[in-house]
Design an enzyme around this catalytic site. Sequence first.
Site, PDB file in Angstrom:
ATOM      1  N   HIS A  76      54.966 -24.614 -57.184  1.00  0.00           N
ATOM      2  CA  HIS A  76      56.451 -24.195 -57.125  1.00  0.00           C
ATOM      3  C   HIS A  76      57.026 -25.721 -57.851  1.00  0.00           C
ATOM      4  O   HIS A  76      57.042 -26.588 -57.081  1.00  0.00           O
ATOM      5  CB  HIS A  76      57.012 -23.907 -55.815  1.00  0.00           C
ATOM      6  CG  HIS A  76      58.527 -23.893 -55.990  1.00  0.00           C
ATOM      7  ND1 HIS A  76      58.749 -22.599 -55.393  1.00  0.00           N
ATOM      8  CD2 HIS A  76      59.444 -24.493 -56.706  1.00  0.00           C
ATOM      9  CE1 HIS A  76      60.229 -22.482 -55.680  1.00  0.00           C
ATOM     10  NE2 HIS A  76      60.531 -23.574 -56.342  1.00  0.00           N
ATOM     11  N   HIS A 118      60.013 -27.378 -60.586  1.00  0.00           N
ATOM     12  CA  HIS A 118      61.068 -27.505 -61.710  1.00  0.00           C
ATOM     13  C   HIS A 118      61.099 -28.418 -62.738  1.00  0.00           C
ATOM     14  O   HIS A 118      60.914 -29.391 -62.423  1.00  0.00           O
ATOM     15  CB  HIS A 118      62.592 -27.669 -60.983  1.00  0.00           C
ATOM     16  CG  HIS A 118      62.651 -26.324 -60.019  1.00  0.00           C
ATOM     17  ND1 HIS A 118      63.473 -25.091 -60.512  1.00  0.00           N
ATOM     18  CD2 HIS A 118      62.489 -26.288 -58.911  1.00  0.00           C
ATOM     19  CE1 HIS A 118      63.281 -24.515 -59.306  1.00  0.00           C
ATOM     20  NE2 HIS A 118      62.830 -25.258 -58.309  1.00  0.00           N
ATOM     21  N   LYS A 170      60.095 -14.207 -60.097  1.00  0.00           N
ATOM     22  CA  LYS A 170      60.906 -14.916 -59.191  1.00  0.00           C
ATOM     23  C   LYS A 170      62.317 -14.318 -58.692  1.00  0.00           C
ATOM     24  O   LYS A 170      63.247 -14.057 -59.506  1.00  0.00           O
ATOM     25  CB  LYS A 170      61.525 -16.280 -59.608  1.00  0.00           C
ATOM     26  CG  LYS A 170      62.019 -17.485 -58.638  1.00  0.00           C
ATOM     27  CD  LYS A 170      61.390 -17.577 -57.564  1.00  0.00           C
ATOM     28  CE  LYS A 170      62.086 -18.462 -56.422  1.00  0.00           C
ATOM     29  NZ  LYS A 170      62.252 -19.881 -56.711  1.00  0.00           N
ATOM     30  N   HIS A 217      63.027 -16.864 -53.275  1.00  0.00           N
ATOM     31  CA  HIS A 217      63.814 -17.853 -52.705  1.00  0.00           C
ATOM     32  C   HIS A 217      64.465 -17.213 -51.396  1.00  0.00           C
ATOM     33  O   HIS A 217      65.325 -16.297 -51.468  1.00  0.00           O
ATOM     34  CB  HIS A 217      65.051 -18.276 -53.612  1.00  0.00           C
ATOM     35  CG  HIS A 217      65.841 -19.321 -53.200  1.00  0.00           C
ATOM     36  ND1 HIS A 217      65.738 -20.760 -53.387  1.00  0.00           N
ATOM     37  CD2 HIS A 217      66.459 -19.180 -52.043  1.00  0.00           C
ATOM     38  CE1 HIS A 217      66.606 -21.456 -52.620  1.00  0.00           C
ATOM     39  NE2 HIS A 217      67.392 -20.587 -51.641  1.00  0.00           N
ATOM     40  N   HIS A 256      59.004 -22.411 -50.443  1.00  0.00           N
ATOM     41  CA  HIS A 256      59.486 -23.552 -50.043  1.00  0.00           C
ATOM     42  C   HIS A 256      60.122 -22.979 -48.540  1.00  0.00           C
ATOM     43  O   HIS A 256      61.168 -23.217 -47.987  1.00  0.00           O
ATOM     44  CB  HIS A 256      60.708 -24.220 -50.523  1.00  0.00           C
ATOM     45  CG  HIS A 256      61.783 -23.426 -51.323  1.00  0.00           C
ATOM     46  ND1 HIS A 256      62.392 -22.237 -50.809  1.00  0.00           N
ATOM     47  CD2 HIS A 256      61.743 -23.506 -52.671  1.00  0.00           C
ATOM     48  CE1 HIS A 256      62.909 -21.669 -51.719  1.00  0.00           C
ATOM     49  NE2 HIS A 256      62.651 -22.329 -52.774  1.00  0.00           N
ATOM     50  N   ASP A 308      58.234 -28.039 -55.161  1.00  0.00           N
ATOM     51  CA  ASP A 308      59.682 -27.658 -55.418  1.00  0.00           C
ATOM     52  C   ASP A 308      60.574 -29.183 -56.021  1.00  0.00           C
ATOM     53  O   ASP A 308      61.807 -29.174 -55.668  1.00  0.00           O
ATOM     54  CB  ASP A 308      60.554 -27.123 -54.367  1.00  0.00           C
ATOM     55  CG  ASP A 308      61.924 -26.425 -54.560  1.00  0.00           C
ATOM     56  OD1 ASP A 308      61.932 -26.269 -55.728  1.00  0.00           O
ATOM     57  OD2 ASP A 308      62.657 -26.319 -53.730  1.00  0.00           O
TER      58      ASP A 308
HETATM   59  O1  DOR Z   1      66.770 -27.571 -53.924  1.00  0.00           O
HETATM   60  C1  DOR Z   1      66.786 -26.863 -54.709  1.00  0.00           C
HETATM   61  N1  DOR Z   1      66.826 -27.185 -56.166  1.00  0.00           N
HETATM   62  N2  DOR Z   1      66.274 -25.703 -54.219  1.00  0.00           N
HETATM   63  C2  DOR Z   1      66.239 -24.627 -55.235  1.00  0.00           C
HETATM   64  O2  DOR Z   1      66.201 -23.660 -54.893  1.00  0.00           O
HETATM   65  C3  DOR Z   1      66.476 -24.867 -56.881  1.00  0.00           C
HETATM   66  C4  DOR Z   1      66.390 -26.440 -57.108  1.00  0.00           C
HETATM   67  C5  DOR Z   1      66.731 -26.781 -58.524  1.00  0.00           C
HETATM   68  O3  DOR Z   1      66.443 -25.921 -59.400  1.00  0.00           O
HETATM   69  O4  DOR Z   1      67.579 -27.840 -58.438  1.00  0.00           O
HETATM   70 ZN    ZN Z   2      62.401 -24.296 -56.319  1.00  0.00          ZN
END
Ligand code: DOR
Ligand code: ZN
Length: 349
Positions: free
Chosen positions: A12, A14, A98, A135, A173, A246
């Site tokens: 997971h 970003h 997702k 989520h 998460h 995450d």
């Molecule tokens: O803290 C987070 N940041 N939780 C999420 O679900 C998305 C992520 C983000 O893309 O910044």
């Molecule tokens: Zn995330």
Amino acid sequence: MELTLTRPDDWHLHLRDGARMAAVLPHTARRFARAVVMPNLDPPLTTVDAVLAYRARILAALPPGAAFEPLMTLYLTDETAPEEIRRARASGRVLGAKLYPAGATTHSSAGVRDIERILPALAALEEHGLVLSVHGEVTDPAVDVFERERVFIERVLAPLHERFPALALVLEHVTTREGVAFVREAPGRVAATVTAHHLLLNRNALFDGGLRPHHHCLPVLKRESHRRALIEAATGGDPRFFLGTDSAPHPRAVKESARGCAGIFTAHAALELYAEVFEAAGALDRLEAFASFHGADFYGLARNTGTLTLGREPWKVPPDYPFGSGRVVALRAGETVSWRLRGPERAPT
Ligand code: DOR
Ligand code: ZN
């Protein structure tokens, strides 16, 4: 002391896009052989074509010689057609979809408003053997922000699992003991990713010496008893729990503002931070399975073959890292991480 393990995966992550992606991707590619890359770009990746184009941009941004495979996931909306899921399956590059409840987190406004409307897409995921990543928070403003995961499991996730018992589910998460219990007890292919920050911090970290925007993420940090449950789940050897950082970078200025956004950047020391947790729990011998085996087994992918070595050698995290035209503040900025990645700048193939 050194610790060598099979090269791990991040289930997971970003990565953002453009120059920001190019800045953070090397941190992940150094440590992980593969990562499941989240589709919450702006605009979100709601079609397989958009997902595959993003995958190509990630590959193009890799440092020369890096061996890293992005694993992709489609952003579900109320409008996602079963045909799009079929295309995802046919692409061979998309692991699943997702589910962001609309408004739950960063770039989720196009997410799912009404579960009833995505039932055909869920049925298609089940039919094609793709994974639903979730989520797991309700967005009902009447629900306390610390209770949103627990309530989501009761109101949405448990009924959904009953309706689609053969649908593979990942509670992304996980942050609560109720989340852990759901995953442990649910029959079928149900798992959870666990972040390093939810294992290392409880909600006191949000207010430690003042309001701490770099500790703000969603789902928000929880109380200590929940953190204990997460540690037990992650370090206990149960294959339903595996590594998902995450890691969610945002520019410093956007975090340090009157409405600091959610997301903690951990890619700079991702595996090292988990090693701290497993060491403190006396479970370093279980880190490899959590980081390198359980996720691959769950997704039905081959385990990696290379190795990666960490040394027990404290190092100081810089105050920030480059992030496109700005900077990103990482977890532990200006403080110490007790494990250090060994070896070349880039992981071998
Ligand atoms: O803290 C987070 N940041 N939780 C999420 O679900 C998305 C992520 C983000 O893309 O910044
Ligand atoms: Zn995330």
